[in-house]
Every structure is written in C-alpha cells, then in structure tokens.
Design a protein around this motif. Structure first.
Motif, PDB file in Angstrom:
ATOM      1  N   UNK A  74      13.991   4.641   5.107  1.00 38.43           N
ATOM      2  CA  UNK A  74      15.197   3.906   5.162  1.00 38.43           C
ATOM      3  C   UNK A  74      15.933   3.649   4.073  1.00 38.43           C
ATOM      4  N   UNK A  75      15.502   4.379   2.910  1.00 36.96           N
ATOM      5  CA  UNK A  75      16.281   4.416   1.628  1.00 36.96           C
ATOM      6  C   UNK A  75      16.703   6.007   1.387  1.00 36.96           C
ATOM      7  N   UNK A  76      17.442   6.681   2.172  1.00 35.41           N
ATOM      8  CA  UNK A  76      17.863   8.052   1.878  1.00 35.41           C
ATOM      9  C   UNK A  76      18.159   8.430   0.746  1.00 35.41           C
ATOM     10  N   UNK A  77      17.604   9.618   0.040  1.00 31.95           N
ATOM     11  CA  UNK A  77      17.811  10.153  -1.091  1.00 31.95           C
ATOM     12  C   UNK A  77      16.526   9.682  -2.283  1.00 31.95           C
ATOM     13  N   UNK A  78      16.166   8.621  -1.946  1.00 28.38           N
ATOM     14  CA  UNK A  78      15.121   8.056  -2.797  1.00 28.38           C
ATOM     15  C   UNK A  78      13.632   8.623  -2.623  1.00 28.38           C
ATOM     16  N   UNK A  94       0.953  -1.167   0.020  1.00 31.79           N
ATOM     17  CA  UNK A  94      -0.042   0.018   0.047  1.00 31.79           C
ATOM     18  C   UNK A  94       0.821   1.409  -0.052  1.00 31.79           C
ATOM     19  N   UNK A  95       0.399   2.521  -0.293  1.00 33.25           N
ATOM     20  CA  UNK A  95       1.120   3.725  -0.311  1.00 33.25           C
ATOM     21  C   UNK A  95       1.394   3.966   1.087  1.00 33.25           C
ATOM     22  N   UNK A  96       0.610   3.510   2.021  1.00 29.05           N
ATOM     23  CA  UNK A  96       1.074   3.874   3.271  1.00 29.05           C
ATOM     24  C   UNK A  96       2.337   3.068   3.811  1.00 29.05           C
ATOM     25  N   UNK A  97       2.348   1.937   3.507  1.00 25.54           N
ATOM     26  CA  UNK A  97       3.465   1.025   3.789  1.00 25.54           C
ATOM     27  C   UNK A  97       4.690   1.616   3.044  1.00 25.54           C
ATOM     28  N   UNK A  98       4.638   2.079   1.782  1.00 24.01           N
ATOM     29  CA  UNK A  98       5.755   2.576   1.019  1.00 24.01           C
ATOM     30  C   UNK A  98       6.139   3.950   1.620  1.00 24.01           C
ATOM     31  N   UNK A  99       5.284   4.694   2.378  1.00 25.85           N
ATOM     32  CA  UNK A  99       5.993   5.853   3.074  1.00 25.85           C
ATOM     33  C   UNK A  99       6.493   5.443   4.304  1.00 25.85           C
ATOM     34  N   UNK A 100       5.895   4.275   4.878  1.00 27.48           N
ATOM     35  CA  UNK A 100       6.751   3.881   6.287  1.00 27.48           C
ATOM     36  C   UNK A 100       8.022   3.437   5.813  1.00 27.48           C
ATOM     37  N   UNK A 133       4.873  -1.575  -5.811  1.00 26.99           N
ATOM     38  CA  UNK A 133       6.023  -1.768  -4.986  1.00 26.99           C
ATOM     39  C   UNK A 133       6.160  -3.050  -3.869  1.00 26.99           C
ATOM     40  N   UNK A 134       7.386  -3.536  -4.012  1.00 30.53           N
ATOM     41  CA  UNK A 134       7.243  -4.602  -2.740  1.00 30.53           C
ATOM     42  C   UNK A 134       8.702  -4.401  -2.005  1.00 30.53           C
ATOM     43  N   UNK A 135       8.719  -5.180  -0.996  1.00 27.22           N
ATOM     44  CA  UNK A 135      10.073  -5.106  -0.221  1.00 27.22           C
ATOM     45  C   UNK A 135      11.416  -5.110  -1.160  1.00 27.22           C
ATOM     46  N   UNK A 136      11.080  -5.790  -2.135  1.00 22.70           N
ATOM     47  CA  UNK A 136      12.525  -6.165  -2.926  1.00 22.70           C
ATOM     48  C   UNK A 136      12.902  -5.023  -3.530  1.00 22.70           C
ATOM     49  N   UNK A 137      12.180  -4.052  -3.850  1.00 23.52           N
ATOM     50  CA  UNK A 137      12.376  -2.588  -4.509  1.00 23.52           C
ATOM     51  C   UNK A 137      13.364  -1.754  -3.511  1.00 23.52           C
ATOM     52  N   UNK A 138      12.873  -1.738  -2.135  1.00 19.41           N
ATOM     53  CA  UNK A 138      13.499  -1.038  -1.127  1.00 19.41           C
ATOM     54  C   UNK A 138      14.738  -1.790  -0.987  1.00 19.41           C
ATOM     55  N   UNK A 139      14.850  -3.202  -0.676  1.00 23.27           N
ATOM     56  CA  UNK A 139      16.070  -3.899  -0.704  1.00 23.27           C
ATOM     57  C   UNK A 139      17.048  -3.482  -1.682  1.00 23.27           C
ATOM     58  N   UNK A 140      16.771  -3.327  -2.959  1.00 20.13           N
ATOM     59  CA  UNK A 140      17.587  -2.955  -4.068  1.00 20.13           C
ATOM     60  C   UNK A 140      17.999  -1.756  -3.995  1.00 20.13           C
TER      61      UNK A 140
END
Ligand SMILES: C[C@H](O)[C@H](O)[C@H]1CNC2=NC(N)=NC(=O)C2=N1
Length: 152
Positions: free
Chosen positions: A59-63, A49-55, A126-133
């Motif tokens: 954790x990924x500065x500058x993105x 969800x958009x809320x999960x993405x905002x949370x 978006x999934x957690x994979x995207x934030x990990x990458x």
C-alpha cells in the motif's frame, strides 16, 4: 416485454453504480493516506509482526521494508536536483510529520541523495503510523525537487 427488459437493465446499472460507490468507500477506508497517526505514547502500542508489515508494504509503493539489527523500518530513496532542493524536500516532509505527530529519520548525503526511514521509536519497530506517514509522503507533489530515480 421490452419494458421489463429495459427496467431490469436500468436496475442492474443502478445496482452496479451503488456497488462501485460502496466498493470505493471500502477502498477509501483502507487508504492509508486518509488515516491519522495516533500518539505513540499509547500503552497498548506494540510493534507489528514482519508478516503484518509485508501485508501492508504493497500500500506504500516505492517504499521498502528493511531489517536493521532486528528492527523493521520503512525506507525510500530519491535523488534531488540540488542540495537546497533536498532541504526543501525535507521541509515538505517535516510539515506532514509535524501535522501527524509522527516523525521520520531524514538523510541527505553526497549533496543529492535523500533517504527517508520511518519506524516507531516508542516501540522499536513498525506500527500503522509508519505506513500512514509513508503514504502521506507518497502523496506529496515533490516532482519539482527530485531528479532521476535514485540508484539502488
Ligand atoms: C508523544 C509523541 O507521540 C511521541 O513523542 C512521538 C513523536 N514522534 C514520533 N515519531 C516516531 N517515528 N516514533 C515515535 O515513537 C514518535 N513519538
């Protein structure tokens, strides 16, 4: 009495040391760059969800979170020193992506403007994979390739 006080201080110091080690462990568990991407072919995978993405975005500065046609993506831009250093930049990112089995969209325009967008194509969001990458890309040492901060 002094011995009791000293032993209490020592115990508290010992306890706080373990507390900080435990805190560090929990922080490392949260550290996205230490995680591994999962295959996008898993049936259970759904876009977050958009809320999960905002949370997660902190954790990924500058993105940045961008919403293109209803699809959430991660986006970050750099200015590279030369066109060839832009390709070196892509190669470094590609190595991480291949190791993770999760791939970004790479843009190099007007010779020195690099933009990377990350989203999970299999679920159209978006999934957690995207934030990990994104976190792993943040961990790359690319300073020798980039120039001044990208203009917005
Ligand atoms: C089987 C393998 O997980 C898929 O083909 C991967 C490859 N890399 C990928 N990268 C991205 N960003 N999204 C995907 O859905 C995707 N799928």
């Amino acid at each position: 009495m002094v011995v009791v006080m000293l032993s209490r201080c020592y115990f508290l110091a010992w306890q706080s040391r373990w507390f900080h080690r435990l805190k560090l462990c929990f922080e490392l568990m949260d550290d996205l760059s230490a995680k591994k991407c999962v295959p996008c072919s898993t049936k259970e995978m759904r876009p977050m969800t958009e809320q999960a993405a905002h949370e997660l975005i902190s954790q990924v500065p500058e993105w940045e979170l961008v919403n293109e046609g209803g699809r959430l993506r991660l986006s970050r831009s750099w200015k590279v020193k030369t066109f060839l250093k832009g390709l070196e930049f892509f190669q470094a990112v590609a190595n991480v992506a291949e190791a993770e089995g999760h791939h970004p969209d790479l843009h190099l325009v007007e010779w020195n403007n690099v933009k990377i967008e990350i989203w999970t194509h299999a679920v159209g969001g978006l999934t957690e994979n995207d934030f990990i990458l994104a976190a792993k890309i943040n961990g790359l040492n690319l300073h020798h390739l980039v120039g001044r901060k990208a203009s917005k």
